[in-house]
Design a protein around this motif. Structure first.
Motif, short mmCIF file in Angstrom:
data_model
loop_
_atom_site.label_atom_id
_atom_site.label_comp_id
_atom_site.label_asym_id
_atom_site.label_seq_id
_atom_site.Cartn_x
_atom_site.Cartn_y
_atom_site.Cartn_z
N LEU A 57 6.39 -10.22 6.66
CA LEU A 57 7.67 -10.09 7.03
C LEU A 57 8.76 -10.37 6.06
O LEU A 57 8.45 -10.96 5.12
N TYR A 58 9.95 -9.46 6.19
CA TYR A 58 11.04 -9.90 4.89
C TYR A 58 12.06 -10.81 5.64
O TYR A 58 12.24 -10.65 6.86
N THR A 59 12.99 -11.27 4.54
CA THR A 59 14.10 -12.17 4.98
C THR A 59 15.12 -11.16 5.98
O THR A 59 15.73 -11.84 6.90
N ALA A 60 15.25 -10.13 5.54
CA ALA A 60 16.17 -9.34 6.44
C ALA A 60 15.82 -9.16 7.59
O ALA A 60 16.64 -8.99 8.59
N ASP A 61 14.51 -9.10 8.01
CA ASP A 61 14.24 -8.95 9.43
C ASP A 61 14.42 -10.44 10.12
O ASP A 61 14.67 -10.21 11.32
N MET A 62 14.19 -11.39 9.56
CA MET A 62 14.41 -12.82 10.19
C MET A 62 15.72 -12.93 10.31
O MET A 62 16.31 -13.33 11.26
N LYS A 63 16.83 -12.71 9.21
CA LYS A 63 18.12 -12.50 9.68
C LYS A 63 18.55 -11.87 11.01
O LYS A 63 19.45 -12.20 11.55
N THR A 64 17.89 -10.59 11.05
CA THR A 64 18.52 -9.63 12.17
C THR A 64 17.84 -10.49 13.47
O THR A 64 18.97 -10.52 14.56
N THR A 65 16.83 -10.71 13.32
CA THR A 65 16.35 -11.71 14.75
C THR A 65 17.02 -12.89 15.04
O THR A 65 17.42 -13.33 16.21
N LEU A 66 17.32 -13.68 13.97
CA LEU A 66 18.21 -15.02 14.11
C LEU A 66 19.78 -14.52 14.72
O LEU A 66 20.13 -15.38 15.49
N CYS A 67 20.19 -13.50 14.37
CA CYS A 67 21.64 -13.18 14.56
C CYS A 67 21.43 -12.46 16.37
O CYS A 67 22.47 -12.47 16.82
N GLN A 68 20.37 -12.33 16.86
CA GLN A 68 20.17 -11.70 18.17
C GLN A 68 19.91 -12.99 19.03
O GLN A 68 19.92 -12.78 20.16
N VAL A 69 19.91 -14.13 18.44
CA VAL A 69 19.64 -15.43 19.29
C VAL A 69 20.68 -15.57 20.33
O VAL A 69 21.76 -15.53 19.80
N ASN A 70 20.51 -15.55 21.69
CA ASN A 70 21.86 -15.88 22.65
C ASN A 70 21.97 -17.53 22.41
O ASN A 70 21.33 -18.52 22.80
N PRO A 71 23.27 -17.69 21.83
CA PRO A 71 23.64 -19.20 21.81
C PRO A 71 23.87 -19.85 23.25
O PRO A 71 23.92 -21.13 23.31
N PRO A 77 12.03 -27.62 23.29
CA PRO A 77 11.36 -29.09 23.13
C PRO A 77 11.92 -29.55 21.55
O PRO A 77 11.83 -30.88 21.79
N ASP A 78 12.21 -28.73 20.71
CA ASP A 78 12.57 -29.55 19.57
C ASP A 78 14.11 -29.73 19.65
O ASP A 78 14.75 -30.37 18.53
N ASN A 79 14.83 -29.41 20.64
CA ASN A 79 16.38 -29.80 20.85
C ASN A 79 17.21 -29.37 19.89
O ASN A 79 18.24 -29.83 19.42
N VAL A 80 16.61 -28.05 19.16
CA VAL A 80 17.47 -27.49 18.00
C VAL A 80 18.44 -26.35 18.77
O VAL A 80 18.10 -25.57 19.35
N PRO A 81 19.72 -26.36 18.65
CA PRO A 81 20.59 -25.54 19.52
C PRO A 81 20.57 -24.28 19.09
O PRO A 81 20.43 -24.07 17.64
N ARG A 82 20.78 -23.25 19.91
CA ARG A 82 20.51 -21.93 19.44
C ARG A 82 21.73 -21.54 18.38
O ARG A 82 21.70 -20.80 17.41
N ARG A 83 22.93 -22.27 19.07
CA ARG A 83 23.89 -21.89 18.02
C ARG A 83 23.93 -22.13 16.44
O ARG A 83 24.33 -21.41 15.90
N VAL A 84 23.12 -23.21 16.30
CA VAL A 84 23.16 -23.74 14.83
C VAL A 84 22.14 -22.44 14.11
O VAL A 84 22.49 -22.23 13.07
N LEU A 85 21.10 -22.08 14.83
CA LEU A 85 20.33 -21.00 14.07
C LEU A 85 21.16 -19.72 13.78
O LEU A 85 20.94 -19.14 12.96
N ARG A 86 22.06 -19.52 14.68
CA ARG A 86 23.01 -18.19 14.75
C ARG A 86 23.87 -18.39 13.53
O ARG A 86 24.05 -17.47 12.75
N GLU A 87 24.35 -19.47 13.45
CA GLU A 87 25.43 -19.62 12.57
C GLU A 87 25.04 -20.03 11.11
O GLU A 87 25.97 -20.15 10.30
N ARG A 88 23.68 -20.57 11.07
CA ARG A 88 23.37 -21.01 9.79
C ARG A 88 22.33 -19.65 9.15
O ARG A 88 21.09 -20.50 8.72
N VAL A 89 22.28 -18.45 9.37
CA VAL A 89 21.22 -17.60 9.32
C VAL A 89 21.02 -17.71 7.73
O VAL A 89 20.06 -17.62 7.37
#
Length: 217
Positions: A57-71, A77-89
């Motif tokens: 997999l390529y970084t570009a694919d991961m960036k696209t997927t993270l940008c599509q996360v619904n915040p 269970p890890d309590n990581v907010p979805r907004r953090v993943l999307r804003e820190r792509v």
């Protein structure tokens, strides 16, 4: 419109009555894991052949997927907010890509990504047994991204309706009826249909290496 229909039909919703017993989470954990306790088959880890070409997999694919996360959806269970993943792509994409590629090449999923929180949702207004709870799993969003990325490289059967975008059981029923009725239009034709319902099929999988670890709340 839906509120108007409810008023016209005098439709009233009833909130499900849940068991207030403090031991219910432990009881449900044992209930959902009952097949694992009965499974005596040893787990065998599948090791990729030395010359096997594991897709990367390529970084570009991961960036696209993270940008599509619904915040707006809840965290896993890890309590990581979805907004953090999307804003820190930009900061996370390279790290997550390395984790996924190492996991694919070694055929091992990190234990932290296997954990999931099970939310027991009552199926009926009056719960009478443990089977009246529908287990809704909250998995780490990182694992969801992992699954989405891998699934894009898989060729799913056109007659498979699960894990297909914009497909549901209604599509499965409609397709089945269409195929059956089209065949019966032929003269002197008949049809045999076999329906199989596997109860808790996923729970029968030995998850020591490949499956998730559950925690009911």
């Amino acid at each position: 419109m839906w509120q108007g229909i409810q008023v016209i039909t005098n439709y009233k919703t009833t909130s499900p009555v849940c068991d207030s017993d403090a031991s219910l989470p432990d009881t449900l954990n044992d209930f959902y894991a009952r097949f694992k306790a009965q499974n005596s088959i040893a787990v065998r880890k599948t090791i990729p052949p030395p010359n096997d070409q594991v897709f990367c997999l390529y970084t570009a694919d991961m960036k696209t997927t993270l940008c599509q996360v619904n915040p707006r959806k809840c965290a896993g269970p890890d309590n990581v907010p979805r907004r953090v993943l999307r804003e820190r792509v930009e900061q996370l994409a390279d790290v997550f890509t390395d984790i996924v590629n190492i996991s694919l090449s070694s055929a091992i999923v990190p234990m932290c990504l296997k954990k999931r929180t099970i939310i027991p949702v009552p199926k009926k207004s009056m719960v009478s047994c443990l089977n009246d709870y529908r287990p809704v799993a909250l998995t780490p969003i990182m694992m969801k991204c992992f699954e989405w990325l891998v699934m894009r490289h898989m060729s799913l059967d056109p007659l498979q309706f699960a894990y297909h975008l914009n497909r549901s059981t209604d599509n499965a029923i409609t397709t089945t009826l269409h195929l059956a009725l089209t065949h019966l239009d032929n003269k002197n034709s008949y049809l045999h249909m076999l329906f199989i319902d596997f109860s808790s099929a996923f729970n029968t999988i030995n998850t020591k290496h490949s499956g998730p670890h559950n925690q009911t709340v």
